[in-house]
Design a protein around this motif. Sequence first.
Motif, PDB file in Angstrom:
ATOM      1  N   THR A   1       0.826  -1.211   0.000  1.00 45.85           N
ATOM      2  CA  THR A   1       0.000   0.000   0.000  1.00 45.85           C
ATOM      3  C   THR A   1       0.862   1.265   0.000  1.00 45.85           C
ATOM      4  N   ILE A   2       2.103   1.169   0.506  1.00 49.68           N
ATOM      5  CA  ILE A   2       2.974   2.361   0.572  1.00 49.68           C
ATOM      6  C   ILE A   2       3.221   2.928  -0.834  1.00 49.68           C
ATOM      7  N   PRO A   3       3.716   2.108  -1.792  1.00 51.18           N
ATOM      8  CA  PRO A   3       3.873   2.677  -3.144  1.00 51.18           C
ATOM      9  C   PRO A   3       2.548   3.111  -3.759  1.00 51.18           C
ATOM     10  N   HIS A   4       1.480   2.382  -3.421  1.00 50.80           N
ATOM     11  CA  HIS A   4       0.144   2.756  -3.931  1.00 50.80           C
ATOM     12  C   HIS A   4      -0.175   4.195  -3.521  1.00 50.80           C
ATOM     13  N   ASN A   5      -0.031   4.484  -2.226  1.00 48.88           N
ATOM     14  CA  ASN A   5      -0.371   5.813  -1.724  1.00 48.88           C
ATOM     15  C   ASN A   5       0.595   6.870  -2.233  1.00 48.88           C
ATOM     16  N   LEU A   6       1.867   6.481  -2.302  1.00 47.21           N
ATOM     17  CA  LEU A   6       2.878   7.423  -2.795  1.00 47.21           C
ATOM     18  C   LEU A   6       2.580   7.814  -4.240  1.00 47.21           C
ATOM     19  N   ILE A   7       2.214   6.821  -5.047  1.00 48.95           N
ATOM     20  CA  ILE A   7       1.897   7.100  -6.460  1.00 48.95           C
ATOM     21  C   ILE A   7       0.705   8.047  -6.539  1.00 48.95           C
ATOM     22  N   PHE A   8      -0.354   7.758  -5.773  1.00 47.18           N
ATOM     23  CA  PHE A   8      -1.533   8.620  -5.793  1.00 47.18           C
ATOM     24  C   PHE A   8      -1.165  10.055  -5.397  1.00 47.18           C
ATOM     25  N   MET A   9      -0.357  10.181  -4.345  1.00 48.09           N
ATOM     26  CA  MET A   9      -0.003  11.520  -3.862  1.00 48.09           C
ATOM     27  C   MET A   9       0.891  12.248  -4.851  1.00 48.09           C
ATOM     28  N   CYS A  10       1.886  11.532  -5.384  1.00 49.34           N
ATOM     29  CA  CYS A  10       2.804  12.174  -6.334  1.00 49.34           C
ATOM     30  C   CYS A  10       2.082  12.575  -7.608  1.00 49.34           C
ATOM     31  N   VAL A  11       1.257  11.669  -8.114  1.00 48.79           N
ATOM     32  CA  VAL A  11       0.501  11.987  -9.334  1.00 48.79           C
ATOM     33  C   VAL A  11      -0.403  13.186  -9.064  1.00 48.79           C
ATOM     34  N   GLY A  12      -1.035  13.201  -7.892  1.00 52.89           N
ATOM     35  CA  GLY A  12      -1.925  14.306  -7.537  1.00 52.89           C
ATOM     36  C   GLY A  12      -1.177  15.626  -7.516  1.00 52.89           C
ATOM     37  N   VAL A  13      -0.033  15.643  -6.861  1.00 51.20           N
ATOM     38  CA  VAL A  13       0.731  16.889  -6.730  1.00 51.20           C
ATOM     39  C   VAL A  13       1.321  17.310  -8.089  1.00 51.20           C
ATOM     40  N   LEU A  14       1.915  16.342  -8.802  1.00 49.59           N
ATOM     41  CA  LEU A  14       2.558  16.671 -10.089  1.00 49.59           C
ATOM     42  C   LEU A  14       1.557  17.234 -11.092  1.00 49.59           C
ATOM     43  N   LEU A  15       0.389  16.602 -11.156  1.00 54.24           N
ATOM     44  CA  LEU A  15      -0.588  17.086 -12.126  1.00 54.24           C
ATOM     45  C   LEU A  15      -1.252  18.387 -11.657  1.00 54.24           C
ATOM     46  N   ASN A  16      -1.298  18.566 -10.353  1.00 52.26           N
ATOM     47  CA  ASN A  16      -1.783  19.841  -9.829  1.00 52.26           C
ATOM     48  C   ASN A  16      -0.812  20.957 -10.241  1.00 52.26           C
ATOM     49  N   ILE A  17       0.484  20.650 -10.166  1.00 50.88           N
ATOM     50  CA  ILE A  17       1.511  21.620 -10.589  1.00 50.88           C
ATOM     51  C   ILE A  17       1.336  21.927 -12.076  1.00 50.88           C
ATOM     52  N   LEU A  18       1.168  20.864 -12.859  1.00 49.71           N
ATOM     53  CA  LEU A  18       1.009  21.018 -14.309  1.00 49.71           C
ATOM     54  C   LEU A  18      -0.216  21.875 -14.638  1.00 49.71           C
ATOM     55  N   GLY A  19      -1.333  21.554 -13.977  1.00 47.14           N
ATOM     56  CA  GLY A  19      -2.567  22.315 -14.209  1.00 47.14           C
ATOM     57  C   GLY A  19      -2.404  23.771 -13.816  1.00 47.14           C
ATOM     58  N   THR A  20      -1.680  24.015 -12.738  1.00 53.56           N
ATOM     59  CA  THR A  20      -1.463  25.395 -12.273  1.00 53.56           C
ATOM     60  C   THR A  20      -0.583  26.155 -13.259  1.00 53.56           C
ATOM     61  N   MET A  21       0.396  25.413 -13.806  1.00 55.27           N
ATOM     62  CA  MET A  21       1.352  26.049 -14.735  1.00 55.27           C
ATOM     63  C   MET A  21       0.677  26.629 -15.973  1.00 55.27           C
ATOM     64  N   PHE A  22      -0.479  26.088 -16.351  1.00 53.95           N
ATOM     65  CA  PHE A  22      -1.190  26.616 -17.523  1.00 53.95           C
ATOM     66  C   PHE A  22      -1.674  28.041 -17.281  1.00 53.95           C
ATOM     67  N   LEU A  23      -1.987  28.345 -16.025  1.00 59.25           N
ATOM     68  CA  LEU A  23      -2.651  29.615 -15.738  1.00 59.25           C
ATOM     69  C   LEU A  23      -1.881  30.540 -14.817  1.00 59.25           C
ATOM     70  N   ARG A  24      -0.990  29.948 -14.046  1.00 57.89           N
ATOM     71  CA  ARG A  24      -0.276  30.782 -13.074  1.00 57.89           C
ATOM     72  C   ARG A  24       1.220  30.508 -13.123  1.00 57.89           C
ATOM     73  N   THR A  25       1.944  31.381 -12.500  1.00 57.47           N
ATOM     74  CA  THR A  25       3.387  31.181 -12.419  1.00 57.47           C
ATOM     75  C   THR A  25       3.704  30.573 -11.058  1.00 57.47           C
ATOM     76  N   ILE A  26       4.414  29.466 -11.106  1.00 60.59           N
ATOM     77  CA  ILE A  26       4.748  28.826  -9.832  1.00 60.59           C
ATOM     78  C   ILE A  26       6.101  29.345  -9.359  1.00 60.59           C
ATOM     79  N   VAL A  27       6.119  29.777  -8.138  1.00 61.14           N
ATOM     80  CA  VAL A  27       7.402  30.257  -7.591  1.00 61.14           C
ATOM     81  C   VAL A  27       7.907  29.289  -6.528  1.00 61.14           C
TER      82      VAL A  27
END
Lengths: 259, 305
Positions: A117-143
């Motif tokens: 379950t550890i890699p399962h949760n890690l994958i979910f969290m990393c994918v969530g954060v990475l794609l959140n970053i990607l989605g934000t990058m379309f509209l905002r500048t990440i600092v």
Amino acid sequence: MLNLIKMDLYRLFKSKPFIICLAISALLALASTPIEKAFSLLAAALAGEGAADLFDKQEKMSAILLSPLFPGSFGAILPFISLVSYYNADIEHGYIKNIAGQLPARGLTVFSKFFATIPHNLIFMCVGVLLNILGTMFLRTIVWDAEVASALGTFFIKLLLMQSVATLLVFVVSTLRLKSLGAILAVLMGSPMMTIVYGLISTLLERVGIKNFSLSDYMPDAILCETQPEILTAILSALIFGAIFLALAIRVFDRRDVK
Amino acid sequence: MAYILETMALTKMYGQKAAAKDINMHIEEGKIYGLIGRNGAGKTTIMRMISGLSTPTSGSYSLFGETGLKMKRMLKNVGVLIEHPGLFPKLSGYENLKIKCLGLGIKPKGYVEELMKTVGLKPEDADKKAGSYSLGMRQRLGIALALIGEPKLLVLDEPINGLDPQGIVEVRRILARLRDERGISVMISSHILDELSKLADVYGIISEGCLIDEFTTDELESRTGLCVMIRSGEGQKTLDALKGIGITKAAIDKEGLVRVEERLEETAAMAEAIIRAGIPLHEIYHRNATLEDYYLSKTGGNVNA
């Protein structure tokens, strides 16, 4: 033990609910910032305010890492739904009978599921954060701000909290064989209904002398404060909760017959 | 004699009900042990206990000469197929086998292909989803799963149930080959006693949770000899008519025939008693008793084996 974990990981990555839940999770994470922005624009337009200031706003990396684990309540349900399905599959199809008897202790199967379950949760969290970053990058500048390091620490505490919730699910689904209850719990995790349950638990804890403890502050999708006592309480809560349910799950699974 | 499996007063209680009671059974190396009993007699309960899937309420058992904690380590040598093959239907046959290989630390490449060949699954079946397999293919895949890790004892619960005649013959050949070529011992339960009698070396009869008899094929031959078979219109009335002339060792088999095991030379007297009772007599003849006859005689004529 390592072999069992390898087996469970292989089974996890072959599991369709895992892939489907992860894909939906990824889509939600990707779309969350644009959707949020669209709502802000709409609200601003309805209020007759100018919308120009909503564009080109800067977003701190630490804020993304600290934001609730998955955007919206539905997003929080998905990893738990995936876990319930994964924990239940070998029992439902009877595959557990092929291997549980050949182990020195049947409870080892629960232990290996917990580790998988550890890699399962890690994958979910990393994918969530990475794609959140990607989605934000379309509209905002990440600092990249100074608080990223501590935000990363919080990110791992959230992983720990998620892992401790997983032990409750493995206990309910694998050991007690209550798939429906597991699914209900998974759904409740992302539902406002759970606030009532958290409130009840906090009241009960207060009655036994544990004051100023709100369980809802230590669920994976909570926004954690970064004060040291808060972090320590979160780590302790996750460890105690996880250890109790994991020990219980292994013990009960060992004693119960495999059906 | 050294047994690879020996149970000592093995008992399993569910509440107040004993599903298996004081079971003392013995399996020798390289032998096929046929477990016979009607539905709910306790066969599966016994098989679950000796394969480590269920904990006995009392009693114990030794595996490969070991007891206690050492015996638990021996459980890795017991392959099991209980009730129906436990498969992930959405995964291929190959993947189902690979999962268990990984769990036992066996490299699946080459090993899985060999296993599939052993149980008569074709290479092209490997990539098909297990859910699309026929019943016979699923049973073979279940046996292949039980064979992973080179077990020395296979515990197979009704592995030929629901198979067509060809499937039954194929499973029988597989098991006989495993015994003869690899020296694997097998405990097998089946309702098809005729088929079991072609395969097993030793038998155990279970009735109402108790092991009421354990015997080898040689002992079966010596115990079962000639019997008289009577086909009449009414089985129970025929039994009553025979009782009237002092014949009590008689039972009705699952085809409705009355089987008599005493005073075998007195067929004329039997026929006369039946006709006098007004029962239509269709046929009366001598026949060598089978495993089924013996089983029925031991369990009091229950026909639902």
